[in-house]
Design a protein around this motif. Structure first.
Motif, PDB file in Angstrom:
ATOM      1  N   LYS A   1       1.032   2.708  -7.805  1.00  0.00           N
ATOM      2  CA  LYS A   1       0.973   1.832  -8.969  1.00  0.00           C
ATOM      3  C   LYS A   1       0.868   2.662 -10.241  1.00  0.00           C
TER       4      LYS A   1
ATOM      5  N   ASP B   1      -2.352  -3.249  -2.868  1.00  0.00           N
ATOM      6  CA  ASP B   1      -1.693  -3.523  -4.137  1.00  0.00           C
ATOM      7  C   ASP B   1      -2.353  -4.699  -4.857  1.00  0.00           C
TER       8      ASP B   1
ATOM      9  N   PRO C   1       0.908  -9.164  -7.901  1.00  0.00           N
ATOM     10  CA  PRO C   1       1.972  -8.784  -8.831  1.00  0.00           C
ATOM     11  C   PRO C   1       1.949  -9.572 -10.138  1.00  0.00           C
TER      12      PRO C   1
ATOM     13  N   GLN D   1       0.108  -7.666 -12.577  1.00  0.00           N
ATOM     14  CA  GLN D   1       0.536  -6.325 -12.981  1.00  0.00           C
ATOM     15  C   GLN D   1       1.351  -6.466 -14.249  1.00  0.00           C
TER      16      GLN D   1
ATOM     17  N   ASN E   1       6.633   0.490  -6.913  1.00  0.00           N
ATOM     18  CA  ASN E   1       5.975  -0.466  -6.033  1.00  0.00           C
ATOM     19  C   ASN E   1       6.660  -1.833  -5.995  1.00  0.00           C
ATOM     20  N   TYR E   2       7.868  -1.929  -6.525  1.00  0.00           N
ATOM     21  CA  TYR E   2       8.615  -3.178  -6.369  1.00  0.00           C
ATOM     22  C   TYR E   2      10.103  -2.880  -6.434  1.00  0.00           C
TER      23      TYR E   2
ATOM     24  N   GLU F   1      13.793  -4.968  -7.714  1.00  0.00           N
ATOM     25  CA  GLU F   1      14.123  -6.126  -8.518  1.00  0.00           C
ATOM     26  C   GLU F   1      15.626  -6.260  -8.673  1.00  0.00           C
TER      27      GLU F   1
ATOM     28  N   ARG G   1      11.668 -10.075  -9.200  1.00  0.00           N
ATOM     29  CA  ARG G   1      11.069  -8.911  -8.556  1.00  0.00           C
ATOM     30  C   ARG G   1      10.483  -9.262  -7.207  1.00  0.00           C
TER      31      ARG G   1
ATOM     32  N   TYR H   1       7.513  -7.562  -4.928  1.00  0.00           N
ATOM     33  CA  TYR H   1       6.513  -6.517  -4.735  1.00  0.00           C
ATOM     34  C   TYR H   1       6.368  -6.302  -3.238  1.00  0.00           C
TER      35      TYR H   1
END
Lengths: 661, 370
Positions: free
Chosen positions: A79, A159, A162, A165, A548-549, A551, A573, A575
């Motif tokens: 992250k 994590d 999302p 984030q 970490n994702y 998209e 996206r 995650y």
């Protein structure tokens, strides 16, 4: 090792808070200055301990120490750094620690304000604060300990949610908490006054900056949260009457009333008991807000803290503090010296009206938020109270309040003259009616009520600045003289003007939502979609892989009348760790208006669902809130040593003789 | 030991914070009283305002009179508020010192002892450090390695070896669905060899909470067709037989594995446990060694679900879950009965019946259904 030291520091803070609670109260009772002087040093020591604990937790997040359960559950080594830090308060345990840290921070500032706060008041206030700290430290240590270890350590974290984030999350909770917790100081001062049985204008003057500062932060926090929901949740709404939002709106309404009633107390030494009650209620509503969000009794977009077991603990805290303070109020308030009476047509009379309306509005929100919960508990029926209820109950209370606002602001202290006040607002009335007519004419066939909303907004903005004009400008004198006079006006006057104008801007922004345009479509690259004066062309859809994702980003070209204005990107996206999809809206700002595009489902044939909004003047909603907070900050910088002078002989002076506010 | 020194020092500092103000002689007399000071400031401000012209002289006079009245009232209050000193004060000071010296360490140590992890501290600091450092580095490496492989695979999804490498890592990280997909890709691009098929079957089983589905069974059978010495495939097939309620077949299979495996094979003791268990409670609920310590609790949960579904009905998915739970627990007869009840309860629901039929087929409950 550091984490354990942080955990120990938290335990130490609990012990210190106990001492900070008991010893100063004893000192104040025995009138012993030495015992009372224990309060400031222990308050600072508690602050140091909690601050250290918070830093160690932050360090555990930054260094991805997966032997700490809280870090495992809410962080991930891939992250970005900023979300590692904001992840500290992006979860239940960490956010409670932040709550207590801010509480102790305020306690520390009160401890340092040695020469402005009388010693007994300071000792009692810090003792009440310590009681709150004890309750919340126990809550953290016993039910939501962020320092719980995981043995053996996990290989990787799970994590952060999302949705959280986002830069908005980095700012929103701290702002909101500074607001919530700031009211704890007003609460502590109120309880201290009740314990001491003494309350006067000095008390009001000491409390007002705290209330005002808390109010500014809460205003910004709510605005930030609203903007975050607007761009992150992907359906373009900015206020949902969601219980969690209501939970922050209730203390705001009560706090707004409190800010105004302390003015009356400061200037006229009146409205004392009511102010004390408001201070207690405001913080009670803050606690209730924390309870609603943290206990998980509500299931809403903020449902990242769902745990009924903690709920019972917070319920206990609620009962002890709200019940306790109200009992203290019932017991001691009759002993307080009552303030003077005053005429209904006066500035203070107008402020009482303001308080009545705000308190009623707060009550409607309270009912709308808690009634469904109570009903579910009692009968098991699940009902949802949404926008229709609040539109039918909240708006009829707020609109008259807003209509009266410029009048109240223009009225004089002690003995006001309604006719003279209305006369001074003639120009403002006229201009607002002209605006309504003009908007009606231009948007003939459109929404019917919205032009009146625009008129109300204009009326509020002009009405606020009218005060500056009438107090500094006289017919026949050059403008430069007026400017010098205007600059000489107290900062608190300017603060009032800006805060009230900010309300007007918010009203303008909200009214303009009636002209929102929405388009839906399933698009392939090359397709076009339009909303309002803007045309969007889907250029391409690009898949991307981030740490970490992953998209799919859709790139749109924005045109107006065939002229290219720029490009905007909207993302879908996923995650990977949580397997959770999110939508990132693409927003393009033109002046105060925005074009908002969000993606729907990706179709297997390469097309994508697209939702497009054109939102005229939408930025005014949040800009207005920022202007309100700015007004509050401006008022904070005033020396505030004015006393309400009776305004005699209204006709004679060329300047409106209103020395205060 | 180091940490205890630090904790002791922290406690000492906290106690000092309380003791320090007690040891100071407070200069009360010299301090201006903020109460009266406020009104003095107010009067000064009125004068300033008059000079600036924001107040008219007569207004200033009125305001000043008001402020002076309040000042008088405030200074009047101060009388009779003489601060307490002398012997009782000294005693109070001693009491507070005792309080600080006792309450602080006791509360802090009790709370920390109850909720902290002091046993983590009693390990030698070297071990703690090594473990921590190893972990930290391992985490970063694993995390970034997975991210790198994923980025690479996003560009070149045909790289079967990449899928083969990442699949067991996914499994270890708990991303079971991703592991299944990764093994599927690896099988597609690298060919179907026995080990890979067995691993794929294992991922399937883990992703279905330990249930050996028909799909997984097919994978294991294919693995055995290629290489009939694959112990993993045979073990899971034996478990499948057990889950189907064919205890004798399962036991025979376990014994065959035992006799075929070398004396130092790591799975020997596990297989022996399985046989002992089948002998011990024929037809009883399966206790997965090490994995599910509290089989009674699970059985209780399943019973609760069954009671609720019988009393109030439920969604097709809930019925399907009940059927699967019984099979996992080894209670085939109950699973069959549940299937029958589900069909009755959902007779009006065509889509629901399809769900039940699919699940029955998946669990191989079809032969005994009407």
């Amino acid at each position: 090792m550091l984490v354990e030291a942080g955990h120990f520091a938290l335990a130490l803070a609990l012990g210190l808070s106990l001492i900070q609670f008991v010893v100063p109260l004893w000192g104040a009772r025995a009138n012993d200055p030495v015992l009372m002087s224990v309060a400031p040093t222990t308050a600072l020591a508690v602050l140091a301990c909690v601050g250290f604990a918070f830093l160690t937790l932050t360090y555990a997040y930054i260094s991805s120490d997966f032997s700490v359960l809280n870090v495992v559950e809410n962080s991930h080594s891939a992250k970005p750094l900023i979300y590692k830090i904001s992840g500290v308060w992006g979860n239940h345990e960490g956010s409670m620690l932040l709550w207590v840290l801010i509480l102790c921070l305020f306690g520390g500032v009160v401890a340092l304000a040695k020469n402005t706060v009388p010693m007994r008041l300071q000792a009692n206030t810090l003792a009440v604060q310590a009681a709150i700290t004890v309750a919340f430290l126990l809550f953290i240590l016993m039910t939501s300990n962020p320092f719980r270890r995981l043995v053996p350590a996990a290989a990787e974290g799970q994590d952060l949610n999302p949705l959280l984030q986002d830069p908005g999350l980095a700012i929103h909770p701290p702002l909101l908490y500074v607001g919530y917790v700031g009211f704890s100081i007003s609460f502590a001062f109120a309880c201290a006054a009740l314990i001491d049985g003494r309350i006067d204008a000095v008390w009001a003057r000491i409390v007002r900056p705290w209330t005002l500062a808390a109010w500014c932060f809460l205003t910004l926090g709510i605005a930030m949260g609203s903007y975050w929901a607007y761009y992150e949740l992907g359906w373009g709404g900015w206020w949902f009457w969601d219980p969690v939002e209501n939970a922050s709106l209730m203390p705001w309404l009560a706090g707004t009333a409190l800010v105004h009633s302390t003015v009356v107390m400061e200037k006229r030494d009146a409205l004392k008991v009511w102010t004390i009650l408001l201070a207690i209620l405001t913080f009670s509503l803050s606690l209730l807000g924390t309870f609603l969000v943290r206990s998980g009794v509500l299931t809403s977009v903020h449902s990242f803290a769902v745990d009924p077991e903690r709920g019972t603990f917070i319920l206990g805290i609620l009962v002890i503090f709200i019940g306790g303070s109200l009992a203290l109020f019932a017991w001691r308030a009759p002993l307080l010296q009552q303030g003077g009476l005053f005429a209904p047509i006066s500035r203070e009379g107008a402020l009482v009206v303001n308080n009545l309306f705000l308190a009623s509005a707060c009550a409607t929100v309270f009912i709308g938020t808690l009634y469904p919960l109570a009903l579910e508990v009692l009968t098991g029926d699940k009902i949802s109270v949404g926008a229709p209820f609040f539109n039918a109950t909240f708006l009829p209370l707020i609109v008259p309040l807003l209509l009266l606002l410029p009048l109240g602001q223009t009225l004089a202290w002690k003995r006001g003259n309604l006719l003279g006040t209305v006369q001074r607002l003639y120009a403002v009335f006229g201009a607002s009616i002209l605006v309504v007519l003009a908007v009606l004419a231009f948007t003939y066939g459109g929404p019917v009520l919205a032009p009146f909303g625009i008129g109300l907004g204009v009326y509020l903005v002009l009405g606020s600045f009218n005060e500056i004009v009438t107090r500094s400008w006289t017919r026949g004198k050059p403008l430069s003289v007026a400017w010098i006079k205007a600059r000489g006006l107290p900062r608190s006057t300017w603060g009032t003007v800006f805060a009230h104008a900010g309300v007007g801007l918010v009203v303008l922004g909200i009214s303009a939502t009636a002209w929102d345009v929405e388009s839906l479509g399933t698009m392939k690259p090359g397709d076009r979609i339009g909303a309002g004066p803007y045309q969007l062309r889907l250029e391409r859809i690009v898949p991307r892989q981030e740490a970490n994702y992953r998209e799919d980003a859709a790139l749109f070209r924005v045109d107006r009348n065939g002229r290219e204005l720029g490009t905007v990107e909207s993302m879908k996206r996923l995650y990977v760790t949580r397997g959770m999809p999110t939508t990132e809206a693409g927003i393009l700002t033109f002046g105060l208006s925005q074009v908002y595009v969000s993606l729907g489902e990706m179709q297997p044939n390469g097309s994508v669902g697209v939702r497009l909004y054109y939102k005229p003047l939408v930025l005014l909603i949040w800009l207005g809130a920022v202007v309100m907070a700015f007004g509050g900050a401006l008022s904070l910088t005033d020396r505030r040593l004015r006393i309400a002078a009776p305004a005699r002989n209204r006709a004679a002076p060329p300047i409106a003789p209103v020395p205060a506010e | 030991m180091m940490i205890w020194v630090i904790l002791m020092m922290m406690t000492a500092l906290a106690v000092m914070a309380v003791l320090w103000p007690l040891s100071r002689a407070v200069a009360v007399a010299g301090q201006t009283d903020p109460n009266t000071q406020f009104y003095r400031d107010q009067i000064a401000e009125i004068d300033r305002d008059r000079e600036r012209g924001t107040l008219l002289p007569e207004e200033a006079e009125a305001a000043k009179a008001e402020a002076a009245r309040r000042l008088l009232r405030a200074s009047g209050l101060k009388e009779g508020e003489a601060f307490a000193v002398g012997e009782p004060a000294l005693r109070r000071r001693r009491a507070v010192s005792t309080l600080a010296l006792s309450v602080l360490p006791i509360v802090a140590l009790a709370i920390y002892g109850a909720y902290g992890s002091p046993h983590l501290l009693s390990e030698p600091p070297g071990a703690q450090l090594r473990q921590g450092a190893g972990n930290g580095a391992g985490n970063l490496d694993l995390g970034t390695a997975v991210a790198q492989i994923e980025a690479h695979l996003a560009k070149q999804p045909q790289d079967g070896r990449g899928w083969d490498v990442v699949a067991p890592v996914y499994l270890r990280m708990g991303r079971t669905e991703d592991a299944v997909k990764a093994y599927e890709s690896a099988l597609r691009y690298l060919g179907r060899d026995a080990t890979r098929l067995a691993n794929y079957g294992e991922a399937l089983v883990i992703s279905r909470d330990g249930m050996v589905t028909a799909e997984a069974q097919a994978a294991f059978q294919e693995a055995l067709a290629i290489d009939n010495s694959s112990a993993k495939a045979r073990l899971y097939l034996a478990r499948a037989a057990e889950q189907d309620g064919q205890m004798a077949k399962a036991k025979a299979e376990y014994q065959a594995i035992l006799s075929a495996s070398p004396p130092d094979a790591p799975w020997r003791s596990f297989v022996q446990d399985q046989i002992a268990r089948i002998d011990g409670n024929q037809g009883g609920p399966i206790q997965e060694v090490g994995e599910r310590p509290d089989a009674n609790a699970i059985a209780g949960m399943v019973q609760g679900l069954a009671n609720r579904l019988d009393a109030q009905g439920g969604s097709p998915d809930e019925w399907a879950r009940l059927m699967r739970s019984y099979v996992v627990l080894g209670q085939r007869d109950k699973a069959v009965a549940a299937t029958k009840r589900a069909r009755e309860a959902l007779a009006q629901d065509a889509a629901g019946l399809r769900t039940i039929d699919a699940m029955a087929q998946d669990l191989k409950l079809t032969e005994s259904s009407p």
